[in-house]
Design an enzyme around this catalytic site. Sequence first.
Site, short mmCIF file in Angstrom:
data_model
loop_
_atom_site.label_atom_id
_atom_site.label_comp_id
_atom_site.label_asym_id
_atom_site.label_seq_id
_atom_site.Cartn_x
_atom_site.Cartn_y
_atom_site.Cartn_z
N HIS A 78 8.94 24.68 0.08
CA HIS A 78 10.32 24.60 -0.41
C HIS A 78 11.21 25.67 0.20
O HIS A 78 12.36 25.40 0.55
CB HIS A 78 10.35 24.67 -1.94
N HIS A 239 12.14 14.07 -2.66
CA HIS A 239 11.36 15.31 -2.65
C HIS A 239 10.31 15.29 -1.54
O HIS A 239 10.04 16.33 -0.92
CB HIS A 239 10.68 15.56 -3.99
N ASP A 243 9.79 18.11 1.30
CA ASP A 243 8.51 18.70 1.71
C ASP A 243 8.28 18.53 3.21
O ASP A 243 7.81 19.46 3.88
CB ASP A 243 7.36 18.03 0.96
N HIS A 266 1.35 17.09 2.92
CA HIS A 266 1.42 18.35 3.65
C HIS A 266 0.40 18.43 4.78
O HIS A 266 0.74 18.75 5.92
CB HIS A 266 1.21 19.51 2.69
#
Length: 310
Positions: A78, A239, A243, A266
């Site tokens: 973030h 969101h 990311d 991720h």
Amino acid sequence: MQTTVASTVTFTGTGLHSGRPARMRVQPASAEYGIWFKRVDVAGCDNLIPAHWASGVPSPLCTLIRNDAGVEVKTIEHIMAALAGCGIHNALIELDGPEVPIMDGSAARFVDGLVKAGVRELAAPARMIEVLEAVEYREGDGDDAAWARLEPSDGFEIDFYISFPDAAIGTQQMRLDMSNGNFVRELSDCRTFCRQADVEAMRNAGLALGGTYDNAVVVDGDQVLSPGGLRRANEAVRHKMLDALGDLALAGAPLKARYVGHRAGHAMTNKLLRVLFDTPGAWRLVECDDNASRRLPGVGVRKSDLPMSA
């Protein structure tokens, strides 16, 4: 031109996964420095970790980087998204523990602090990584396949698809040109999310120990359990795009590319960057001309662009 923060800005909060108090200071840095994290609580060994794809370590539910001495920082996605989205290329980030504070689960408070601190131009040209041919990383087959791809583009775009069994999320897709202040306006206030059914399993695994209904969107079937509900109807996919921007910032320079994520996360984005930089002829580092500089993320961001939740 390259940039840094005009003054030091401090953030305090709690680590999402560790549950520990966290204090973080983002400080100005010189041109060509890049983004580095410094663990000020660590002594007797190298406590600097570069925010770079080669430092990435696979970790469930967050982005983790580690140096050769074994010193690590996690949940950096973030603040990295906020730096990239505000057009900040160089900074030293001091942290008093192993995890970046989660704040409200989005990047809004980071963006607010960075914008208030200001952005200072440095006496060095900005550069970007231009993707010349498509590269992809894929896991699984059929409808359950997850994949991420980088392909050539005139600018920088993120295109993301997600699908969850809970009706409160369901299937969502969004594509966004990331130039100028679009990240700040469209994505920065969108919070991390999880399914209520997964909370107990995460905590049994030592994760989400600092998670609350105030720093994450928790869903159960068609219900949003977090107070106030959703900030945007498709907050979940937004969101995931936030990311992705933070994870792609580990490339070391802004991208001139289109990123496509299909059920990606991720670790997959980090593996995609490794494929890109391991593929001869797939990319090149270029100096930004005036036209390219005007389209970089963060250029022209104003305080009025900040979401109300910041």
